[in-house]
Design a protein around this motif. Structure first.
Motif, PDB file in Angstrom:
ATOM      1  N   ALA A  87       0.717  -1.035  -0.072  1.00 30.98           N
ATOM      2  CA  ALA A  87      -0.196   0.166  -0.114  1.00 30.98           C
ATOM      3  C   ALA A  87       1.054   1.216  -0.046  1.00 30.98           C
ATOM      4  O   ALA A  87       0.746   2.302  -0.942  1.00 30.98           O
ATOM      5  CB  ALA A  87      -0.877   0.032   1.350  1.00 30.98           C
ATOM      6  N   GLU A  88       1.662   1.384   0.823  1.00 38.94           N
ATOM      7  CA  GLU A  88       2.629   2.486   0.805  1.00 38.94           C
ATOM      8  C   GLU A  88       3.490   2.690  -0.141  1.00 38.94           C
ATOM      9  O   GLU A  88       3.568   3.702  -0.772  1.00 38.94           O
ATOM     10  CB  GLU A  88       3.759   2.170   2.019  1.00 38.94           C
ATOM     11  CG  GLU A  88       3.091   2.358   3.508  1.00 38.94           C
ATOM     12  CD  GLU A  88       3.972   2.054   4.573  1.00 38.94           C
ATOM     13  OE1 GLU A  88       5.365   1.741   4.301  1.00 38.94           O
ATOM     14  OE2 GLU A  88       3.621   1.779   5.577  1.00 38.94           O
ATOM     15  N   THR A  89       4.221   1.674  -0.928  1.00 44.99           N
ATOM     16  CA  THR A  89       4.819   1.889  -2.130  1.00 44.99           C
ATOM     17  C   THR A  89       3.846   2.229  -3.417  1.00 44.99           C
ATOM     18  O   THR A  89       4.151   3.183  -3.993  1.00 44.99           O
ATOM     19  CB  THR A  89       5.131   0.382  -2.483  1.00 44.99           C
ATOM     20  OG1 THR A  89       6.193  -0.068  -1.659  1.00 44.99           O
ATOM     21  CG2 THR A  89       6.273   0.390  -3.740  1.00 44.99           C
ATOM     22  N   ALA A  90       2.685   1.573  -3.341  1.00 50.02           N
ATOM     23  CA  ALA A  90       1.599   2.080  -4.491  1.00 50.02           C
ATOM     24  C   ALA A  90       1.345   3.523  -4.461  1.00 50.02           C
ATOM     25  O   ALA A  90       1.521   4.186  -5.418  1.00 50.02           O
ATOM     26  CB  ALA A  90       0.334   1.374  -4.479  1.00 50.02           C
ATOM     27  N   PHE A  91       1.034   3.986  -3.242  1.00 49.13           N
ATOM     28  CA  PHE A  91       0.786   5.444  -2.973  1.00 49.13           C
ATOM     29  C   PHE A  91       1.783   6.492  -3.238  1.00 49.13           C
ATOM     30  O   PHE A  91       1.531   7.453  -3.784  1.00 49.13           O
ATOM     31  CB  PHE A  91       0.027   5.645  -1.646  1.00 49.13           C
ATOM     32  CG  PHE A  91      -1.363   5.398  -1.632  1.00 49.13           C
ATOM     33  CD1 PHE A  91      -2.371   5.604  -2.496  1.00 49.13           C
ATOM     34  CD2 PHE A  91      -1.824   4.052  -0.664  1.00 49.13           C
ATOM     35  CE1 PHE A  91      -3.753   5.236  -2.491  1.00 49.13           C
ATOM     36  CE2 PHE A  91      -2.928   3.463  -0.556  1.00 49.13           C
ATOM     37  CZ  PHE A  91      -4.084   3.979  -1.354  1.00 49.13           C
ATOM     38  N   ALA A  92       3.099   6.064  -3.148  1.00 53.92           N
ATOM     39  CA  ALA A  92       4.354   6.642  -3.395  1.00 53.92           C
ATOM     40  C   ALA A  92       4.588   6.609  -4.810  1.00 53.92           C
ATOM     41  O   ALA A  92       5.554   7.318  -5.042  1.00 53.92           O
ATOM     42  CB  ALA A  92       5.260   6.242  -2.132  1.00 53.92           C
ATOM     43  N   SER A  93       4.246   5.721  -5.551  1.00 55.83           N
ATOM     44  CA  SER A  93       4.697   5.551  -6.776  1.00 55.83           C
ATOM     45  C   SER A  93       4.771   6.464  -7.644  1.00 55.83           C
ATOM     46  O   SER A  93       3.660   7.301  -7.703  1.00 55.83           O
ATOM     47  CB  SER A  93       4.111   4.079  -7.352  1.00 55.83           C
ATOM     48  OG  SER A  93       2.716   4.522  -7.801  1.00 55.83           O
ATOM     49  N   PRO A  94       5.217   6.308  -9.010  1.00 50.33           N
ATOM     50  CA  PRO A  94       5.206   7.513 -10.022  1.00 50.33           C
ATOM     51  C   PRO A  94       3.620   7.540 -10.529  1.00 50.33           C
ATOM     52  O   PRO A  94       3.208   8.419 -10.919  1.00 50.33           O
ATOM     53  CB  PRO A  94       6.433   7.313 -11.108  1.00 50.33           C
ATOM     54  CG  PRO A  94       7.068   6.260 -10.257  1.00 50.33           C
ATOM     55  CD  PRO A  94       6.530   5.830  -9.109  1.00 50.33           C
ATOM     56  N   GLU A  95       3.194   6.242 -10.727  1.00 50.52           N
ATOM     57  CA  GLU A  95       1.886   5.945 -11.280  1.00 50.52           C
ATOM     58  C   GLU A  95       0.660   6.661 -10.528  1.00 50.52           C
ATOM     59  O   GLU A  95      -0.341   6.965 -10.973  1.00 50.52           O
ATOM     60  CB  GLU A  95       1.664   4.633 -11.292  1.00 50.52           C
ATOM     61  CG  GLU A  95       2.378   3.823 -12.393  1.00 50.52           C
ATOM     62  CD  GLU A  95       3.897   3.414 -11.896  1.00 50.52           C
ATOM     63  OE1 GLU A  95       4.486   2.929 -12.722  1.00 50.52           O
ATOM     64  OE2 GLU A  95       4.261   3.587 -10.753  1.00 50.52           O
ATOM     65  N   SER A  96       1.036   7.165  -9.186  1.00 48.48           N
ATOM     66  CA  SER A  96       0.048   7.705  -8.502  1.00 48.48           C
ATOM     67  C   SER A  96      -0.419   9.186  -8.825  1.00 48.48           C
ATOM     68  O   SER A  96      -1.630   9.546  -8.870  1.00 48.48           O
ATOM     69  CB  SER A  96       0.278   8.105  -7.081  1.00 48.48           C
ATOM     70  OG  SER A  96       0.325   6.583  -6.323  1.00 48.48           O
ATOM     71  N   THR A  97       0.470   9.616  -9.613  1.00 47.51           N
ATOM     72  CA  THR A  97       0.287  11.065 -10.244  1.00 47.51           C
ATOM     73  C   THR A  97      -0.795  10.954 -11.372  1.00 47.51           C
ATOM     74  O   THR A  97      -1.856  11.799 -11.519  1.00 47.51           O
ATOM     75  CB  THR A  97       1.487  11.651 -10.963  1.00 47.51           C
ATOM     76  OG1 THR A  97       2.573  11.564  -9.820  1.00 47.51           O
ATOM     77  CG2 THR A  97       1.251  12.938 -11.422  1.00 47.51           C
ATOM     78  N   GLU A  98      -0.830   9.945 -12.210  1.00 47.67           N
ATOM     79  CA  GLU A  98      -1.695   9.606 -13.189  1.00 47.67           C
ATOM     80  C   GLU A  98      -3.162   9.447 -12.424  1.00 47.67           C
ATOM     81  O   GLU A  98      -4.112   9.628 -12.830  1.00 47.67           O
ATOM     82  CB  GLU A  98      -1.350   8.656 -14.168  1.00 47.67           C
ATOM     83  CG  GLU A  98      -2.352   8.296 -15.282  1.00 47.67           C
ATOM     84  CD  GLU A  98      -2.004   7.329 -16.090  1.00 47.67           C
ATOM     85  OE1 GLU A  98      -2.557   7.105 -17.201  1.00 47.67           O
ATOM     86  OE2 GLU A  98      -0.830   6.825 -15.964  1.00 47.67           O
ATOM     87  N   VAL A  99      -3.082   8.553 -11.494  1.00 49.24           N
ATOM     88  CA  VAL A  99      -4.394   8.038 -10.781  1.00 49.24           C
ATOM     89  C   VAL A  99      -5.009   9.298 -10.190  1.00 49.24           C
ATOM     90  O   VAL A  99      -6.217   9.451 -10.374  1.00 49.24           O
ATOM     91  CB  VAL A  99      -4.043   6.963  -9.915  1.00 49.24           C
ATOM     92  CG1 VAL A  99      -5.350   6.842  -8.762  1.00 49.24           C
ATOM     93  CG2 VAL A  99      -3.702   5.675 -10.213  1.00 49.24           C
ATOM     94  N   MET A 100      -4.274  10.292  -9.493  1.00 46.41           N
ATOM     95  CA  MET A 100      -4.980  11.295  -8.731  1.00 46.41           C
ATOM     96  C   MET A 100      -5.444  12.419  -9.792  1.00 46.41           C
ATOM     97  O   MET A 100      -6.421  12.956  -9.803  1.00 46.41           O
ATOM     98  CB  MET A 100      -3.910  11.913  -7.967  1.00 46.41           C
ATOM     99  CG  MET A 100      -3.396  11.091  -6.625  1.00 46.41           C
ATOM    100  SD  MET A 100      -5.041  10.417  -6.092  1.00 46.41           S
ATOM    101  CE  MET A 100      -4.067   8.837  -5.234  1.00 46.41           C
ATOM    102  N   ALA A 101      -4.575  12.493 -10.988  1.00 47.52           N
ATOM    103  CA  ALA A 101      -4.914  13.541 -11.971  1.00 47.52           C
ATOM    104  C   ALA A 101      -6.344  13.027 -12.756  1.00 47.52           C
ATOM    105  O   ALA A 101      -7.054  13.737 -13.147  1.00 47.52           O
ATOM    106  CB  ALA A 101      -3.865  13.669 -13.059  1.00 47.52           C
ATOM    107  N   ASP A 102      -6.678  11.809 -12.583  1.00 48.44           N
ATOM    108  CA  ASP A 102      -8.017  11.219 -13.263  1.00 48.44           C
ATOM    109  C   ASP A 102      -9.099  11.491 -12.433  1.00 48.44           C
ATOM    110  O   ASP A 102     -10.182  11.319 -13.240  1.00 48.44           O
ATOM    111  CB  ASP A 102      -7.666   9.658 -13.471  1.00 48.44           C
ATOM    112  CG  ASP A 102      -8.721   8.937 -14.323  1.00 48.44           C
ATOM    113  OD1 ASP A 102      -8.876   9.586 -15.371  1.00 48.44           O
ATOM    114  OD2 ASP A 102      -9.360   8.328 -14.053  1.00 48.44           O
ATOM    115  N   VAL A 103      -8.954  11.749 -11.144  1.00 51.14           N
ATOM    116  CA  VAL A 103     -10.255  12.248 -10.373  1.00 51.14           C
ATOM    117  C   VAL A 103     -10.969  13.350 -10.786  1.00 51.14           C
ATOM    118  O   VAL A 103     -12.378  13.138 -11.087  1.00 51.14           O
ATOM    119  CB  VAL A 103      -9.635  12.329  -8.973  1.00 51.14           C
ATOM    120  CG1 VAL A 103     -10.978  12.894  -8.092  1.00 51.14           C
ATOM    121  CG2 VAL A 103      -9.047  11.032  -8.285  1.00 51.14           C
ATOM    122  N   SER A 104     -10.508  14.209 -11.499  1.00 50.51           N
ATOM    123  CA  SER A 104     -11.079  15.320 -12.104  1.00 50.51           C
ATOM    124  C   SER A 104     -12.229  14.923 -13.176  1.00 50.51           C
ATOM    125  O   SER A 104     -13.154  15.582 -13.901  1.00 50.51           O
ATOM    126  CB  SER A 104     -10.517  16.451 -12.529  1.00 50.51           C
ATOM    127  OG  SER A 104      -9.659  16.114 -13.598  1.00 50.51           O
TER     128      SER A 104
END
Length: 104
Positions: free
Chosen positions: A72-89
Motif C-alpha cells: 500500500a505504501e509503495t503504491a501510493f508513493a509510486s510515480p503512477e499515483s500522479t496519473e491516478v490522482m489526475a484522473d479524479v477530475s
C-alpha cells in the motif's frame, strides 16, 4: 499490527446531489486505471460501492485491498499515483478521502 497481512484502504467521496460524480466512468475507466497502476505494487483488488438511496453523505466508496502494508505504501508513493490522482477530475469535483480499515 501484522505488517504481512492484507491491508484494506477505503476511498470515500462525500457530497450530495449537487456534486458531479460519473459512476460509469468511475467503474469502467478509473478503477481499471487504478488496477493497472498499482497491481505491480501489490494491489489485489479494487471495488466500487454506491448507496442504495440518493442522499447527502457518501456518494461512492472504493475498497482497495493490498497484499500488505508495504504494498500500500509503495503504491501510493509510486510515480503512477500522479496519473491516478489526475484522473479524479474526469469523474467528480469531490476530493477523495482515504481511510485504512482496522484489522481484526
Amino acid at each position: 499490527m501484522n505488517m504481512n497481512a492484507p491491508v484494506t484502504i477505503y476511498v470515500t467521496y462525500q457530497g450530495d446531489s449537487q456534486n458531479r460524480f460519473d459512476r460509469e466512468y468511475y467503474v469502467n475507466g478509473h478503477l481499471p486505471l487504478v488496477m493497472k497502476a498499482w497491481r505491480q505494487y501489490g494491489l489485489l483488488s479494487a471495488a466500487a460501492f454506491f448507496p442504495a438511496a440518493e442522499q447527502a453523505a457518501t456518494i461512492a466508496l472504493c475498497e482497495c485491498i493490498f497484499r500488505d502494508e508495504k504494498a500500500a505504501e509503495t503504491a501510493f508513493a509510486s510515480p503512477e499515483s500522479t496519473e491516478v490522482m489526475a484522473d479524479v477530475s474526469r469523474f467528480t469535483d469531490i476530493s477523495p478521502v482515504r481511510a485504512r480499515a482496522l484489522q481484526g
